[in-house]
Design a protein around this motif. Structure first.
Motif, PDB file in Angstrom:
ATOM      1  N   ILE A 342     -89.001  30.838 -19.272  1.00 18.66           N
ATOM      2  CA  ILE A 342     -87.674  31.375 -18.915  1.00 18.66           C
ATOM      3  C   ILE A 342     -86.752  31.282 -20.129  1.00 18.66           C
ATOM      4  O   ILE A 342     -86.012  32.212 -20.452  1.00 18.66           O
ATOM      5  N   ILE A 376     -89.617  37.541 -13.572  1.00 21.16           N
ATOM      6  CA  ILE A 376     -88.578  36.750 -14.243  1.00 21.16           C
ATOM      7  C   ILE A 376     -87.964  37.575 -15.380  1.00 21.16           C
ATOM      8  O   ILE A 376     -86.741  37.606 -15.560  1.00 21.16           O
ATOM      9  N   SER A 379     -85.645  40.112 -13.987  1.00 24.57           N
ATOM     10  CA  SER A 379     -84.471  39.450 -13.416  1.00 24.57           C
ATOM     11  C   SER A 379     -83.520  38.947 -14.498  1.00 24.57           C
ATOM     12  O   SER A 379     -82.326  38.830 -14.272  1.00 24.57           O
ATOM     13  N   LEU A 380     -84.060  38.597 -15.653  1.00 20.77           N
ATOM     14  CA  LEU A 380     -83.207  38.078 -16.721  1.00 20.77           C
ATOM     15  C   LEU A 380     -82.710  39.203 -17.640  1.00 20.77           C
ATOM     16  O   LEU A 380     -82.228  38.947 -18.738  1.00 20.77           O
ATOM     17  N   LYS A 601     -81.464  28.153 -16.713  1.00 17.70           N
ATOM     18  CA  LYS A 601     -80.875  29.169 -17.581  1.00 17.70           C
ATOM     19  C   LYS A 601     -80.869  28.664 -19.017  1.00 17.70           C
ATOM     20  O   LYS A 601     -80.540  27.502 -19.265  1.00 17.70           O
ATOM     21  N   ARG A 659     -77.094  35.434 -16.014  1.00 12.64           N
ATOM     22  CA  ARG A 659     -78.239  35.468 -15.096  1.00 12.64           C
ATOM     23  C   ARG A 659     -78.917  34.100 -15.008  1.00 12.64           C
ATOM     24  O   ARG A 659     -78.969  33.387 -16.008  1.00 12.64           O
ATOM     25  N   VAL A 661     -82.298  31.761 -12.950  1.00  3.53           N
ATOM     26  CA  VAL A 661     -83.516  31.771 -12.133  1.00  3.53           C
ATOM     27  C   VAL A 661     -83.487  30.506 -11.281  1.00  3.53           C
ATOM     28  O   VAL A 661     -83.078  29.449 -11.763  1.00  3.53           O
ATOM     29  N   ARG A 663     -85.728  27.815  -8.875  1.00  5.94           N
ATOM     30  CA  ARG A 663     -87.103  27.399  -8.584  1.00  5.94           C
ATOM     31  C   ARG A 663     -87.074  26.250  -7.583  1.00  5.94           C
ATOM     32  O   ARG A 663     -86.110  25.473  -7.553  1.00  5.94           O
ATOM     33  N   SER A 668     -91.022  29.784  -8.821  1.00  2.72           N
ATOM     34  CA  SER A 668     -89.783  30.559  -8.946  1.00  2.72           C
ATOM     35  C   SER A 668     -89.546  31.233  -7.609  1.00  2.72           C
ATOM     36  O   SER A 668     -90.419  31.933  -7.102  1.00  2.72           O
ATOM     37  N   ALA A 671     -83.839  34.976  -8.370  1.00  2.00           N
ATOM     38  CA  ALA A 671     -83.039  35.090  -9.588  1.00  2.00           C
ATOM     39  C   ALA A 671     -81.682  35.644  -9.197  1.00  2.00           C
ATOM     40  O   ALA A 671     -81.567  36.377  -8.205  1.00  2.00           O
TER      41      ALA A 671
END
Ligand code: GDP
Length: 679
Positions: A342, A376, A379-380, A601, A659, A661, A663, A668, A671
Motif C-alpha cells: 500500500i 488497492i 482505490s488509491l 495510508k 485516500r 485503505v 484492513r 483489506s 478503501a
C-alpha cells in the motif's frame, strides 16, 4: 510498521460476550436489531445491559418472550417506586426484596416469608435479597420507620430498631385506621450523581483557579516563513525539469510472480547493474542454493529478503535514460506485506501488474494477491495499469495462454474496477531470460507490440507532468536519515503537490516541528553507470522523489515516517475523525458501527473504528440509513482514529493523499476517499 500487527487487533467490543455480533449474517443482524428495542422496553427495570441483552436474544433465536423469561430469571430488578399497604394489626416483620415480587412480602405474614430466599435460590432465582441493615436496604427501612413515627430507627431520635438475622423490625401500627407506608425506593445512583453535581467546598477554589488559568494567554509558536536562498526563475526551472520527465511506477503482483527478477532484468539490460555486480550476486545466490534469484537480489537487498526469497519492504530505484527518468518501486507480493505494498502504491503514478503465466490461477484466486493488489491500486487513485504476462518461457511462449490470461485480467479491471480500457496495456515477458523487457524477443514471434521499456516510455509521455505551482507544497516522509549535527535531519519522500526551494521554512505535522530546508537533492543511477548521483536541486516539484536536508530543528525525535511536510505558511492540523466515502470489498462479516479496523495510508497504520454510517448508496442510487455495511457497499461514513491524530487531506485537496485503505484480520476490507475532516 507501527509496533503492532493488525492480525492482533481483536474485536474487543464483543470479546466478553458468548457470541460475536460481527459474525451475524444480514438476516440475523436484522432480527437482532428488530428484537432489541422490544426486549429493552420489557427489561427496562432489570439490571441488564445492552450487550447482555443482545447475547440473550441471540441464544434464544431472537424470541423476545423467551429472552425476557431468561432476563427475569437471571437478572436483578432495579428499584421501582412501590406503595405498600399494611392493614391494621399488619405484620410485625416487613421484608423487602430487590426483585419484582416485593409486594408479596408486603402484606403477607412475615414469619412465612422468612424462608423465601432459600426457596428462591433453590429455584435458581438469583438476585432475591431480603432486607438488611446494610446499604440501600438499611436506608429503606429507616424510611419506613420515619414515615410511621417521624423518627428514624437508630433510636437516637425516638424510633427503635434492631437487627436480627439480617432483618429489621418495624413497630406494629398503633392507629386503628389502616396505615399506609409509602416507600420511596431511593435511586441511589442518581442521588450520588446529583450530589457530585453540586459544587463542593473545594470546587469553587478549583473554579477560581481555572478562570485565572484561562485568562493567561499562551502564545502559539507561529512558524515564521522564510524566503528561498536563491532567487530563481521558477517557470524556467520547471520547464528544464520537464524536458526530462519522471514517471514513478510500482511493480505489484502475487508472491513469486517474478517482480524482483523483472526489475533486476530491466536494470541489468539498461546497464545500470554491471556484469561484475551480477556475477557477484549469482555466486552469492548459488552459495545459498538460490541461483535463480540472482536478478531478484538486485532489488531484494536485505538478509531476510534473500534468505526467504521474498521482498519484504518496498525498494526504490531511480533511473535515467537519455530522455526520461523513472522511479521504480518494487513491492512485496506476500499477503503478510500488503501494508508495505500500500505504501509503494501511494508513491506511484502507474502500476505494473506482474502475472506468472505458469501459475496464473493461484494468484488470481481469492486467496491470491492479484485481485487484492489491483483493487488497492485503483482505490488509491492509480488510473493507468501495465500488465506483464511473465514467465512465458515456462509455457513455451504460448500465445493461447497469453490471450486467455489477458482476457480474464482485462475483464476484472474493466468490469469490477471500472478501469478505462484505453488506460490498460498488456505485455508478454520473461524477466528471467530477458525476453521483451528491454530487448525484443525472438521467441515471441506472434507479438508485434512494444517491449516493457517502450511501454514505460509511452506511459511517461502519456502522464501529464505539468505542475500547478499554486498548489500548496505537500510531501509525505518515507525515510529519515540522521545527520551528524543535532538540529539536522535528512528526510526523503515523494512530493505530492506544489514546489519547495532551499531556504524555505517547512512545518512537519503532527508534531508541528519547524525546520529550514538547507538543501534538496535527487539520487539517480544513470544508464551504463553504477554510480549513484546526488544531484543538488534549485527547487523540487510535484512527482519528484527527493532528499531534503533540514536544519534548525528544535527536536528531531518527534519526526516520523508518514509525517506530512508543508510550508510554514500552510500548517496542517492533525485530526481525530474524518468523513469518507468508503467502498467495501468482498467482506465475510457485516461491518457494524463501532467495528474496529486498521487504517492504512502512506506507510502508516492506525487503529480506527467505524464511528457513524451517514448514508449508504443503494442499487437504485438512493441513500438510506443503516447500522451495518455489507460486501461491495458504498457508504458515507465517519471514521475515528483510536490512538492518535493524523494530518490528513481531503481527496479534493489531494487526489492521492486523500485516500485510505482499511484492513481487518489481515485482509483489506475496503478503501475510502476522505471527504471532510472533523476536528
Ligand atoms: P517476486 O516474489 O514476485 O519478486 O518473484 P522473484 O523475482 O523473487 O522470483 C521468484 C522466482 O521465480 C525466482 O526463482 C525466479 O528465478 C523465478 N522467475 C522470475 N521470473 C521468471 C521468468 O521469467 N521465468 C522463469 N522461468 N522463472 C522466473
Amino acid at each position: 510498521m507501527g509496533g503492532f500487527d493488525d492480525d492482533d487487533l481483536r474485536d474487543y467490543e464483543n470479546e466478553d460476550l458468548g457470541f460475536d455480533e460481527d459474525a451475524l449474517n444480514d438476516d440475523e443482524y436484522d432480527q437482532l436489531y428488530d428484537a432489541l428495542p422490544k426486549i429493552k422496553a420489557l427489561a427496562k427495570n432489570y439490571q441488564v445491559d445492552e450487550k447482555a441483552l443482545k447475547e440473550i436474544l441471540w441464544s434464544n433465536y431472537f424470541s423476545v418472550e423467551d429472552s425476557f423469561e431468561e432476563v427475569k430469571q437471571n437478572y436483578k430488578r432495579e428499584y421501582d417506586e412501590y406503595v405498600w399497604v399494611v392493614p391494621e394489626g399488619g405484620p410485625n416483620w416487613i421484608l423487602t426484596s430487590r426483585t419484582a415480587n416485593v409486594e408479596a412480602g408486603a402484606a403477607g405474614t412475615a414469619t412465612q416469608r422468612t424462608h423465601g430466599p432459600a426457596r428462591a435460590q433453590k429455584r435458581g432465582q438469583r438476585g432475591v435479597v431480603w432486607s438488611s441493615w446494610e446499604g440501600q436496604e438499611h436506608a429503606k427501612t429507616r424510611e419506613i420507620e420515619k414515615a410511621k413515627t417521624g423518627r428514624d430507627q437508630t433510636g437516637r431520635t425516638g424510633g427503635s430498631g434492631n437487627t436480627e438475622r439480617g432483618r429489621c423490625r418495624a413497630r406494629p401500627p398503633t392507629s386503628s385506621a389502616s396505615v399506609y407506608y409509602i416507600i420511596q425506593h431511593t435511586d441511589y445512583r442518581s442521588k450520588a450523581a446529583a450530589n457530585f453535581a453540586k459544587p463542593g467546598p473545594d470546587d469553587r477554589k478549583v473554579e477560581n483557579l481555572t478562570e485565572k488559568v484561562a485568562k493567561i494567554k499562551i502564545k502559539e509558536p507561529k512558524p515564521v516563513a522564510s524566503k528561498p536562498k536563491q532567487r530563481i526563475d521558477i517557470d524556467a526551472e520547471l520547464a528544464k525539469k520537464n524536458s526530462k520527465p519522471n514517471l514513478s511506477f510500482v511493480v505489484i503482483g502475487h508472491v513469486d510472480s517474478g517482480k524482483s527478477t523483472l526489475i533486476g532484468r530491466l536494470l541489468y539490460d539498461l546497464g545500470i547493474v554491471d556484469s561484475k555486480t551480477l556475477h557477484k550476486l549469482t555466486k552469492e545466490s548459488e552459495a545459498m542454493g538460490k541461483s535463480s534469484f540472482s536478478l531478484a537480489w538486485i532489488m531484494d537487498q536485505t538478509q531476510e529478503e534473500r534468505s526467504r526469497g521474498v521482498t519484504v519492504d518496498i525498494c526504490q530505484t531511480q533511473i535515467e535514460t537519455p530522455t526520461q527518468k523513472f522511479t521504480i518501486i518494487d513491492s512485496p507480493g506476500h499477503q503478510d506485506y500488503v501494508p508495505q505494498m500500500i505504501n509503494g502504491v501511494s508513491q506511484a503514478d502507474l502500476a505494473v501488474m506482474n502475472i506468472d503465466a505458469n501459475s496464473f490461477e493461484s494468484g488470481f484466486s481469492n486467496q491470491g494477491q492479484t485481485k487484492e493488489h489491483l483493487t488497492i491500486a485503483k482505490s488509491l487513485g492509480i488510473e493507468r495499469c501495465v500488465v506483464t504476462i511473465n514467465k512465458l518461457d515456462v509455457t513455451q511462449w504460448s500465445q493461447t495462454v497469453y490471450d486467455a490470461i489477458c482476457d480474464q485480467i482485462r475483464q476484472f479491471l474493466v468490469d469490477e474496477l471500472a478501469y478505462d480500457v484505453a488506460n490498460l496495456v498488456f505485455v508478454p515477458t520473461s524477466g528471467f531470460l530477458g525476453d521483451n523487457v528491454v530487448k525484443p524477443s525472438k521467441n515471441l514471434s506472434w507479438y508485434t507490440g512494444p517491449t516493457l521499456l517502450q511501454v514505460l516510455e509511452q506511459e511517461n509521455r502519456a502522464v501529464s507532468h505539468v505542475v500547478d505551482k499554486t498548489w500548496p507544497f505537500v510531501m509525505v516522509i518515507s525515510d529519515i536519515r540522521e545527520s551528524s549535527k543535532n538540529d539536522e535531519l535528512v528526510i526523503s519522500g515523494r512530493i505530492n503537490s506544489g514546489i519547495v526551494q532551499p531556504g524555505e521554512t517547512v512545518s512537519i505535522s503532527p508534531s508541528q516541528e519547524t525546520a529550514v530546508v538547507d538543501s534538496i537533492s535527487i539520487t539517480a543511477s544513470s544508464v551504463g553507470s553504477s554510480v549513484i548521483k546526488h544531484d543538488l536541486q534549485k527547487l523540487a516539484q510535484e512527482g519528484e522523489f527527493v532528499e531534503l536536508k533540514l536544519k534548525k530543528l528544535a527536536s528531531c525525535e518527534n519526526i516520523k515516517i508518514g509525517d506530512v511536510v508543508t510550508l510554514a505558511s500552510n500548517v496542517l492540523q492533525p485530526v481525530k475523525k474524518f468523513k469518507c466515502e468508503l467502498n467495501l470489498f468482498n467482506i465475510e462479516r457485516p461491518l457494524l458501527v463501532g467495528t474496529p479496523f486498521v487504517l492504512f495510508k502512506n506507510g502508516i497504520s492506525v487503529p480506527s473504528r467505524l464511528s457513524e454510517i451517514e448514508s449508504i448508496v443503494t442499487k437504485d442510487g438512493l441513500s438510506k440509513k443503516r447500522r451495518h455495511l455489507s460486501s461491495n457497499n458504498t457508504a458515507v461514513v465517519v471514521v475515528e482514529l483510536l490512538e492518535r491524530e493524523l494530518p490528513l487531506l481531503t481527496v479534493a485537496q489531494n487526489h492521492k493523499l486523500g485516500r485510505v485503505v482499511v484492513r481487518k484480520d489481515g485482509r483489506s476490507i475496503g478503501a475510502g476517499k476522505i471527504l471532510e475532516l472533523v476536528a
